[in-house]
Design an enzyme around this catalytic site. Sequence first.
Site, PDB file in Angstrom:
ATOM      1  CE  LYS A   1      -4.321  -1.397   1.865  1.00 34.82           C
ATOM      2  NZ  LYS A   1      -5.370  -1.165   3.182  1.00 34.82           N
TER       3      LYS A   1
ATOM      4  CE  LYS B   1      -8.479  -9.942  -2.709  1.00 28.38           C
ATOM      5  NZ  LYS B   1      -8.355  -9.684  -1.173  1.00 28.38           N
TER       6      LYS B   1
ATOM      7  CE  LYS C   1     -10.794  -0.693  -0.853  1.00 29.79           C
ATOM      8  NZ  LYS C   1     -11.039  -1.243   0.306  1.00 29.79           N
TER       9      LYS C   1
END
Length: 340
Positions: free
Chosen positions: A111, A194, A197
């Site tokens: 991230k 995966k 979003k």
Amino acid sequence: MPRVFSGVQPTGNLHLGNYLGAIRNFVSLQDEHETIYCVVDLHAITVQQDPAALREQILEVAATFIAAGIDPKRSIIFNQSRVVQHAELAWIFNCVARLGWLNRMTQFKEKAGKHRENASAGLYVYPCLMAADILAYQADRVPVGDDQRQHLELARDIAQKFNHDYGREFFPIIEPLIHGQATRVMSLRDGRAKMSKSDPSEQSRIGLTDDADTIARKIRRARTDPERLPDEAALADDGGLSPDLVDARPEAANLLTIFAALARKPVADVVASYAGAEFSRFKTDLAELAVASLAPLADRTRSLLDERAELEAILDSGAERATAIAQPVVNEVKRIVGFL
Ligand code: TRP
């Protein structure tokens, strides 16, 4: 009854992966567990959020929980920031966890990316807050996706170090309930990534508020391969899809997995029904099935969002019930630590 705790972030719209991978599983756990489901807004602001959008998304996640079948009478549904014990216990855990442990967290590395120096301190200590979420309720079972396994191991380490440092068997050992392979939903554009979003392509995911036409179109355009659907040779001994199939034909495997999950059937049944079929026929059926299961969910979510006062009342009462559990636990922690 064993106590279950799980959290969902109110960031971006929920998608099919969140539903089949997590939320639907939360529903079935209600029967044999005491269940606590939290909209983790404190976690959400570890990356910047627009305040107005955040408020809407908190309500949207809560509405989706209820629309999916989480019963606000049987389960506790609330948003994290309303129960101060999460932040309080997280601070104490910041002082229990070691920098070396946090430095190993792969999700932080992903991230924070190349701009590590610019990531928030909150993003770094995110796993300590997650440990606090769980342990403030002394929850013993935590349903999460595979990507959260490392965070749960850290929560376990924190609980153990706390118990050890203060010489008390205070926190329980957390059992992860990792969702099975069957519910790992991959991107519709790339069977090796995966469903997420954060994927820039809307086509890669089915949103839980997508309308029927959008759902059908995304499935028709989902990436496949030039072959026909596989036959029984694609199955492993345990009846699941073989790792070879998943590896060689990830898109086919993903669509079969989604079909089986939506139809609530073993994937072997779906393979048997479509062995040797063209993707076009399979996709037509899959689109119909997806619309039939997801459109009513979207409708229910929308009507709950229209009854905003009612939804807010559910969150109020959830926060109250959550506080009643977490407060005595965290008070005891503060006493153990030596606070007056
Ligand atoms: N980190 C989890 C995720 O992104 C969400 C979460 C926060 C959570 N607190 C939790 C999950 C506690 C389980 C238990 O999916």
